[in-house]
Design a protein around this motif. Structure first.
Motif, short mmCIF file in Angstrom:
data_model
loop_
_atom_site.label_atom_id
_atom_site.label_comp_id
_atom_site.label_asym_id
_atom_site.label_seq_id
_atom_site.Cartn_x
_atom_site.Cartn_y
_atom_site.Cartn_z
N PRO A 40 29.73 32.01 68.47
CA PRO A 40 28.43 31.78 67.84
C PRO A 40 28.52 30.71 66.78
CG PRO A 40 29.42 33.81 67.02
CD PRO A 40 30.31 33.33 68.13
N PRO A 41 27.39 30.11 66.40
CA PRO A 41 27.44 29.07 65.35
C PRO A 41 27.90 29.65 64.02
CG PRO A 41 25.17 29.67 65.87
CD PRO A 41 26.03 30.32 66.90
N ARG A 42 28.58 28.82 63.24
CA ARG A 42 29.13 29.26 61.96
C ARG A 42 28.71 28.30 60.85
NH1 ARG A 42 33.63 28.19 58.77
NH2 ARG A 42 34.50 30.00 57.67
N PHE A 43 28.15 28.87 59.77
CA PHE A 43 27.76 28.07 58.62
C PHE A 43 28.96 27.87 57.70
CE2 PHE A 43 23.75 30.02 59.93
CZ PHE A 43 22.88 28.95 59.88
N GLU A 44 29.16 26.63 57.26
CA GLU A 44 30.17 26.38 56.24
C GLU A 44 29.59 26.61 54.84
OE1 GLU A 44 31.88 22.55 56.77
OE2 GLU A 44 32.60 22.97 58.80
N LYS A 45 28.32 26.22 54.67
CA LYS A 45 27.67 26.43 53.39
C LYS A 45 26.17 26.24 53.56
CE LYS A 45 27.74 24.93 48.54
NZ LYS A 45 28.28 23.95 47.58
N ILE A 46 25.37 27.11 52.89
CA ILE A 46 23.92 26.98 52.87
C ILE A 46 23.50 26.91 51.40
CG2 ILE A 46 21.72 27.89 53.69
CD1 ILE A 46 23.20 29.61 55.65
N SER A 47 22.69 25.91 51.08
CA SER A 47 22.30 25.71 49.69
C SER A 47 20.79 25.48 49.59
CB SER A 47 23.02 24.49 49.09
OG SER A 47 24.43 24.63 49.21
N TYR A 48 20.21 26.11 48.58
CA TYR A 48 18.80 25.84 48.27
C TYR A 48 18.76 24.70 47.27
CZ TYR A 48 14.24 26.35 46.06
OH TYR A 48 13.00 26.10 45.55
N ILE A 49 18.10 23.59 47.63
CA ILE A 49 18.07 22.40 46.79
C ILE A 49 16.96 22.49 45.74
CG2 ILE A 49 17.86 19.88 46.78
CD1 ILE A 49 20.40 21.02 48.05
N GLY A 50 15.78 22.98 46.14
CA GLY A 50 14.68 23.11 45.20
C GLY A 50 13.42 22.45 45.74
N VAL A 51 12.50 22.13 44.82
CA VAL A 51 11.24 21.49 45.20
C VAL A 51 11.52 20.04 45.57
CG1 VAL A 51 8.94 20.85 44.42
CG2 VAL A 51 9.93 23.03 43.70
N ASN A 52 11.21 19.69 46.79
CA ASN A 52 11.51 18.34 47.27
C ASN A 52 10.31 17.40 47.19
OD1 ASN A 52 13.53 16.57 48.67
ND2 ASN A 52 11.88 16.48 50.21
N ASP A 53 9.10 17.96 47.32
CA ASP A 53 7.92 17.10 47.29
C ASP A 53 6.69 17.95 47.01
OD1 ASP A 53 6.38 14.86 47.42
OD2 ASP A 53 6.44 14.66 49.60
N LEU A 54 5.67 17.29 46.48
CA LEU A 54 4.37 17.93 46.24
C LEU A 54 3.39 17.31 47.23
CD1 LEU A 54 4.33 17.90 42.33
CD2 LEU A 54 5.05 19.74 43.85
N ALA A 55 3.19 17.97 48.34
CA ALA A 55 2.36 17.43 49.41
C ALA A 55 0.89 17.74 49.16
CB ALA A 55 2.82 18.00 50.75
N GLU A 56 0.03 17.27 50.07
CA GLU A 56 -1.40 17.46 49.92
C GLU A 56 -1.81 18.93 50.01
OE1 GLU A 56 -3.38 15.06 52.74
OE2 GLU A 56 -2.76 13.14 51.85
N SER A 57 -1.14 19.66 50.93
CA SER A 57 -1.57 21.04 51.16
C SER A 57 -0.61 22.08 50.62
CB SER A 57 -1.76 21.27 52.67
OG SER A 57 -0.56 20.99 53.36
N GLY A 58 0.53 21.66 50.03
CA GLY A 58 1.47 22.65 49.53
C GLY A 58 2.70 22.03 48.89
N VAL A 59 3.55 22.90 48.40
CA VAL A 59 4.80 22.50 47.77
C VAL A 59 5.91 22.59 48.82
CG1 VAL A 59 6.45 22.99 45.93
CG2 VAL A 59 4.01 23.40 45.56
N ILE A 60 6.68 21.50 48.98
CA ILE A 60 7.73 21.46 49.99
C ILE A 60 9.06 21.83 49.34
CG2 ILE A 60 8.97 20.02 51.63
CD1 ILE A 60 6.50 18.32 51.93
N LEU A 61 9.68 22.88 49.87
CA LEU A 61 10.99 23.32 49.40
C LEU A 61 12.05 22.93 50.43
CD1 LEU A 61 10.00 26.92 48.25
CD2 LEU A 61 9.91 24.79 46.94
N ARG A 62 13.22 22.55 49.94
CA ARG A 62 14.28 22.07 50.84
C ARG A 62 15.51 22.97 50.77
NH1 ARG A 62 16.25 15.86 51.41
NH2 ARG A 62 14.29 15.87 52.57
N VAL A 63 16.05 23.29 51.96
CA VAL A 63 17.30 24.04 52.11
C VAL A 63 18.19 23.23 53.04
CG1 VAL A 63 18.37 26.20 52.84
CG2 VAL A 63 16.08 26.22 51.81
N ILE A 64 19.47 23.09 52.68
CA ILE A 64 20.40 22.35 53.54
C ILE A 64 21.52 23.29 54.00
CG2 ILE A 64 19.92 20.14 52.43
CD1 ILE A 64 22.60 20.41 50.99
N ALA A 65 22.01 23.01 55.21
CA ALA A 65 23.10 23.81 55.78
C ALA A 65 24.20 22.88 56.24
CB ALA A 65 22.59 24.65 56.96
#
Length: 344
Positions: free
Chosen positions: A279-304
């Protein structure tokens, strides 16, 4: 994990599963070739009648040297066939631990096949009592002329050797060349073969390989972006995301270790057991934070971070878990809406 795989991946796995199992590396034909080659060599020199070998006896019986020449030609051809068979056996039986060693083995095997052809041609001409030196001189002159016409062939061979000794990529690496992304399955003296995730194989001349993107040198990064409403409780949402990714990484890596351990135990009991798909294996997952303020919402970014071969599966799995977590905690994901006002 089947739901996390693309249809092309499933088709590729199905093709692989439908392939028949390979026989034992040493077949009956291989054994007979080696035995006959050894016997042939003994009879060629072993004194049978009045300290004379088989070839000498045949020459004297017929008063011609044609039998000896025929015998030597057959002996050369058969010997080269056996050498090629040994070469093939070596590639099948030797299992290097590193992709670098596997690449060099494939290269030497490919070069040996060309060497056998050239050597066989020279030995056959010598057995037929042809002036090889004169032919070599003529070929040397013609080679200069033909070299200009075979410029692409020479460029393929030279480029292939440079790629190997510079260690640009190895068998098993995932690379991208000219928009085609795939796993390197073979590196030869003249050509290189790639296989994409759909099972398609592309063969390229080495001289045409330029601007290579090697994706296997380090971990790949997958980006997952998800929106929330402006009036959502941002700290609470971030807490849900942190909890979700921590649980996902722990659970997925535990599943990976379990399957790998069971596959190793099964391989130890039965060396011929089929290879288990991990099965796939994650080396690391991190929450980066608020990436952008779009027209209809706040965009949050997570990287793996994961290996290149698992990055797409890890991205799909991460998006799925975040969506399920948002639905469970009643976190609304905004989407574009059109409001129509009708006049009275």
């Amino acid at each position: 994990m089947e739901e996390n795989k693309l249809p092309q991946e499933k088709n590729a796995e199905k093709k692989t599963a439908d392939k028949p199992k390979k026989d034992s590396p040493v077949t009956v034909w291989d054994f007979l070739c080696l035995l006959a080659f050894a016997l042939f060599g003994v009879l060629a020199r072993f004194p049978l009648i009045n300290e004379k070998s088989v070839g000498t006896v045949l020459d004297e019986l017929t008063h011609f040297g044609c039998f000896r020449r025929l015998f030597e030609v057959l002996f050369v051809l058969f010997g080269l066939a056996v050498l090629a068979d040994i070469n093939r056996l070596a590639v099948r039986c030797i299992h290097p631990r590193s992709s670098r060693a596997r690449t060099l083995l494939e290269l030497f095997a490919s070069a040996a096949n060309y060497l056998y052809i050239i050597l066989g041609l020279i030995l056959v001409l010598m057995a037929l009592e042809v002036n090889v030196v004169g032919i070599a001189t003529t070929v040397g002159i013609l080679g200069i002329v033909v070299g200009f016409g075979a410029e692409s062939l020479i460029a393929d061979i030279f480029t292939g050797l440079c790629m190997i000794f510079e260690n640009q990529f190895n068998v098993g690496d995932i690379i991208e060349i000219g928009g085609f992304r795939g796993e390197v399955i073979r590196i030869g003296v003249r050509t290189t073969a790639l296989r994409d995730r759909g099972g398609n194989i592309k063969i390229m001349n080495n001289s045409n390989i330029k601007d290579v993107l090697n994706c296997s040198n380090r971990s790949s990064v997958g980006i997952c972006e998800i929106q929330i409403r402006y009036d959502a409780d941002l700290p609470a949402v971030e807490a849900v995301i942190e909890e979700t990714i921590a649980d996902l990484q722990k659970r997925q890596n535990a599943d990976y270790d379990k399957v790998k351990r069971e596959a190793g135990e099964k391989k130890a009991k039965d060396p011929k057991a089929e290879k288990v798909s991990l099965p796939p294996r994650f080396e690391k997952i991190s929450y980066i934070g608020v990436n952008d303020l779009a027209e209809s919402g706040v965009i949050l970014r997570v990287i793996a971070q994961a290996s290149e071969k698992d990055i797409y599966s890890c991205n799909r799995l991460l998006r799925r878990e975040l969506l399920l977590a948002f639905q469970k905690n009643k976190i609304e994901i905004p989407f574009p809406q059109v409001v129509i006002h009708r006049g009275e």
